[in-house]
Every structure is written in C-alpha cells, then in structure tokens.
Scaffold this motif. Structure first.
Motif, PDB file in Angstrom:
ATOM      1  N   PHE A 133       0.854  -1.184   0.000  1.00  0.00           N
ATOM      2  CA  PHE A 133       0.000   0.000   0.000  1.00  0.00           C
ATOM      3  C   PHE A 133       0.894   1.240   0.000  1.00  0.00           C
ATOM      4  O   PHE A 133       1.654   1.464   0.943  1.00  0.00           O
ATOM      5  CB  PHE A 133      -0.919  -0.001   1.219  1.00  0.00           C
ATOM      6  N   GLU A 178      -0.362   7.857  -2.967  1.00  0.00           N
ATOM      7  CA  GLU A 178      -0.920   7.894  -4.317  1.00  0.00           C
ATOM      8  C   GLU A 178       0.087   8.302  -5.389  1.00  0.00           C
ATOM      9  O   GLU A 178       0.074   7.759  -6.501  1.00  0.00           O
ATOM     10  CB  GLU A 178      -2.115   8.848  -4.358  1.00  0.00           C
ATOM     11  N   GLY A 225      -1.620  -1.616  -3.802  1.00  0.00           N
ATOM     12  CA  GLY A 225      -2.840  -1.070  -3.228  1.00  0.00           C
ATOM     13  C   GLY A 225      -2.663   0.386  -2.834  1.00  0.00           C
ATOM     14  O   GLY A 225      -1.544   0.852  -2.615  1.00  0.00           O
ATOM     15  N   SER A 226      -3.774   1.084  -2.737  1.00  0.00           N
ATOM     16  CA  SER A 226      -3.762   2.471  -2.277  1.00  0.00           C
ATOM     17  C   SER A 226      -3.951   2.512  -0.765  1.00  0.00           C
ATOM     18  O   SER A 226      -4.359   1.522  -0.151  1.00  0.00           O
ATOM     19  CB  SER A 226      -4.877   3.272  -2.946  1.00  0.00           C
ATOM     20  N   GLN A 227      -3.695   3.667  -0.166  1.00  0.00           N
ATOM     21  CA  GLN A 227      -3.828   3.812   1.281  1.00  0.00           C
ATOM     22  C   GLN A 227      -5.200   4.338   1.687  1.00  0.00           C
ATOM     23  O   GLN A 227      -5.389   4.806   2.806  1.00  0.00           O
ATOM     24  CB  GLN A 227      -2.718   4.717   1.803  1.00  0.00           C
ATOM     25  N   VAL A 256      -9.588   5.117   0.005  1.00  0.00           N
ATOM     26  CA  VAL A 256     -10.452   5.639  -1.053  1.00  0.00           C
ATOM     27  C   VAL A 256     -11.465   6.586  -0.417  1.00  0.00           C
ATOM     28  O   VAL A 256     -11.722   6.531   0.790  1.00  0.00           O
ATOM     29  CB  VAL A 256     -11.201   4.522  -1.821  1.00  0.00           C
ATOM     30  N   ALA A 270     -12.465   5.543  -5.599  1.00  0.00           N
ATOM     31  CA  ALA A 270     -12.057   4.166  -5.879  1.00  0.00           C
ATOM     32  C   ALA A 270     -11.826   3.932  -7.361  1.00  0.00           C
ATOM     33  O   ALA A 270     -10.963   3.139  -7.743  1.00  0.00           O
ATOM     34  CB  ALA A 270     -13.107   3.204  -5.333  1.00  0.00           C
ATOM     35  N   VAL A 319      -8.313   4.841  -8.177  1.00  0.00           N
ATOM     36  CA  VAL A 319      -7.394   3.827  -7.667  1.00  0.00           C
ATOM     37  C   VAL A 319      -7.347   2.631  -8.614  1.00  0.00           C
ATOM     38  O   VAL A 319      -6.280   2.118  -8.959  1.00  0.00           O
ATOM     39  CB  VAL A 319      -7.829   3.391  -6.247  1.00  0.00           C
ATOM     40  N   CYS A 365      -4.352  -0.439  -9.295  1.00  0.00           N
ATOM     41  CA  CYS A 365      -4.395  -1.091  -7.986  1.00  0.00           C
ATOM     42  C   CYS A 365      -5.427  -2.211  -7.959  1.00  0.00           C
ATOM     43  O   CYS A 365      -6.437  -2.175  -8.671  1.00  0.00           O
ATOM     44  CB  CYS A 365      -4.748  -0.081  -6.899  1.00  0.00           C
ATOM     45  N   THR A 407      -7.068  -1.878  -1.424  1.00  0.00           N
ATOM     46  CA  THR A 407      -6.970  -0.606  -0.703  1.00  0.00           C
ATOM     47  C   THR A 407      -7.020  -0.862   0.796  1.00  0.00           C
ATOM     48  O   THR A 407      -7.547  -1.882   1.259  1.00  0.00           O
ATOM     49  CB  THR A 407      -8.083   0.362  -1.121  1.00  0.00           C
ATOM     50  N   ALA A 451     -15.083   0.860  -2.601  1.00  0.00           N
ATOM     51  CA  ALA A 451     -13.953   0.047  -3.049  1.00  0.00           C
ATOM     52  C   ALA A 451     -14.439  -1.262  -3.660  1.00  0.00           C
ATOM     53  O   ALA A 451     -13.955  -1.685  -4.728  1.00  0.00           O
ATOM     54  CB  ALA A 451     -13.014  -0.231  -1.877  1.00  0.00           C
TER      55      ALA A 451
END
Length: 281
Positions: free
Chosen positions: A54, A57, A76-78, A80, A100, A103, A108, A111, A151
């Motif tokens: 994670f 962005e 993964g993102s941190q 949404v 989302a 992302v 990705c 999340t 998400a």
C-alpha cells in the motif's frame, strides 16, 4: 492463505525534509520498493501467501509499472473516498479526494481502509465540531463503511483496520464489535481482510500487545465475522514475527518500517528477512 501487507505510509519523504526515505530519489521510490522485493518473493507459493504493498498515491503508477508480468506483488492504495464516480453520474468532482475508480484506473487491486491514523484524522475533525466519544466513533464507522462499499463496487480487495485506544481498552468488545458490525454492514466479507491494530500499545515507550492478548482479539474477530481472515496490524517485525507465526488465528501481518533505530526507514532486504522469519523459509 497468509497475507503479508506492506503499508509505506509517508515513508517517501526524503531525510532532508524530515522524512525517513533513504531508499531512492522520490521519483523512483515506488518502483524501487517493488523491484527490490518481487523476484525474491517468487519463492513463495501464491496459493499460500499473498503480498500487497500500500503506497502513497503519487507512487502508485511507478510501482504498478515496475511489476513484472509474473510478479507476486500486488499494489494497493492507502484509502479511497466515501463517494465515487459513475457512468452517467458524477464524473469526478472530488478535488483532493481519491475515488475508488481512480485507484482502479491506476492499476491497484486493493486498498487500506480504517487505519488508526485515518480514524484519528476523522475523529479530530468531528471533535472540532463538538462531536466526541461514542457518537464520533459511530460516525467514523459509518464513513469507513461507505469507503468499503465504494472500493468493492470497483472490484478492489479491502484491508479493514480495527483497534481500540487506551481509553477504550476496558470495553474493547463493544468498541471492536461496533467497528466490525458498522464497518462491514452490507459488504462482501469474502474480499475483506481484517487488520487488528492495538492502538493502545503502538508507539515509543508503550508495551506491545502480547501473544495471549492478540490471540484473544483474533478469536473474537473470527467469532464476530464468521471466520474472516485476521492479520496483525500493530506491526509485523523481526522482533515479533516468530511469535505471531505461532498464533493459529492470525493470518499474516502489516509491515511498515523495517528499521526503528539508527538510519530509520524501510529497506527491502530487511522486509524480506521479516517475511522469512514469519513464514519459516
């Protein structure tokens, strides 16, 4: 299935600006994390262990582009936003927020939602408006649930963090129970991993949660959720990897920093060492 989750927070900030990035120039940082680990992680059976990183962005594209076709590393993102774009609907008027759909478009597959730092931020905003205590916690759980649903509508796997503070520890069952019930309301539990963060024990000078306490919480989460996978979110590290591996109810862990003294920071080789200790190979 074991889940090895890497949350790099704001570890991209260079040392000269007050951060702990000693790994690479900022414009190469996300790629360096992936390139420094993906080959070594191929030794593990993907049917038995998954690896998700994670990242902030700004580094998602570099990280995604650094993945080889057969890379075991997922990106993964941190987080949404609690609302999203939709065909024929809102096409993206979410300035400063991370929908989302964005992302997913960045490449990705997962999340992170509800990290204690995200919860604290939301609680702080509510406190400024005079909303505190259980009322604030309830609102935060509802917002996080909206994030989870957004998400999942985009097909993202979710790591949902829960945890109690020192003030909440005496009634941890009610706190964690509400975080699970409200946060997971209406969600598809099959694509969610629960990460337990003992907030009361995280940080310099605090006593880490022990094996008995972590086991108790993991059993509680599985009982409340019908057996969802639970990972330790208080920090999987060299010092506790063997202990956490001995807990049958724990299905992995969340790694952040790999070095906590001296040249503090994240180092790929030390990350791989933690994994070797935890998985026993």
């Amino acid at each position: 299935m074991k889940h090895i989750l890497l949350n790099l927070k704001r570890f991209d900030v260079p040392e000269e600006l007050g951060g702990v990035n000693r790994l690479a120039p900022v414009n190469e940082w996300g790629a360096r994390v992936v390139e420094g680990t993906q080959q070594a992680l191929k030794q593990y059976d993907p049917k038995e262990t998954e690896f998700i990183d994670f990242l902030p962005e700004a580094h998602l594209l570099n990280a995604v582009n650094a993945r080889k076709d057969d890379s075991p590393v997922q990106i993964g993102s941190q987080g949404v936003y609690r609302m999203d774009v939709a065909p024929g609907g809102n096409f993206g008027a979410f300035t400063t927020n991370r929908p989302a759909a964005a992302v997913k478009a960045l490449g990705c597959t997962a999340t992170l939602i509800g990290h204690c730092e995200e919860r604290n931020d939301k609680k702080g905003i509510l406190a400024d408006a005079g909303v505190t205590g259980e009322a604030a916690a309830s609102v935060v759980n509802k917002i996080l649930n909206e994030e989870i649903l957004c998400a999942q509508r985009q097909g993202l796997k979710v790591v949902y963090c829960i945890g109690e503070t020192s003030e909440e520890q005496e009634h941890w069952q009610e706190v964690l129970g509400a975080q699970l019930a409200d946060g997971l309301n209406g969600a598809d539990k099959s694509s969610i991993i629960v990460a337990y963060e003992p907030v009361w024990s995280i940080g310099p000078g605090k006593i880490p949660a022990d094996q008995a306490y972590i086991t108790k919480i993991a059993r509680f989460v599985k009982e409340q959720t019908g057996g969802m996978d639970v990972v330790y979110g208080g920090g999987l590290k060299t010092d506790n990897a063997a202990m956490l591996a001995s807990i049958p109810e724990i299905d992995g862990g969340l790694i952040a920093l790999t070095r906590f003294q001296g040249a503090i920071g994240f180092y790929p080789e030390e990350y791989l060492d933690i994994i070797r200790i935890y998985l026993g190979k």
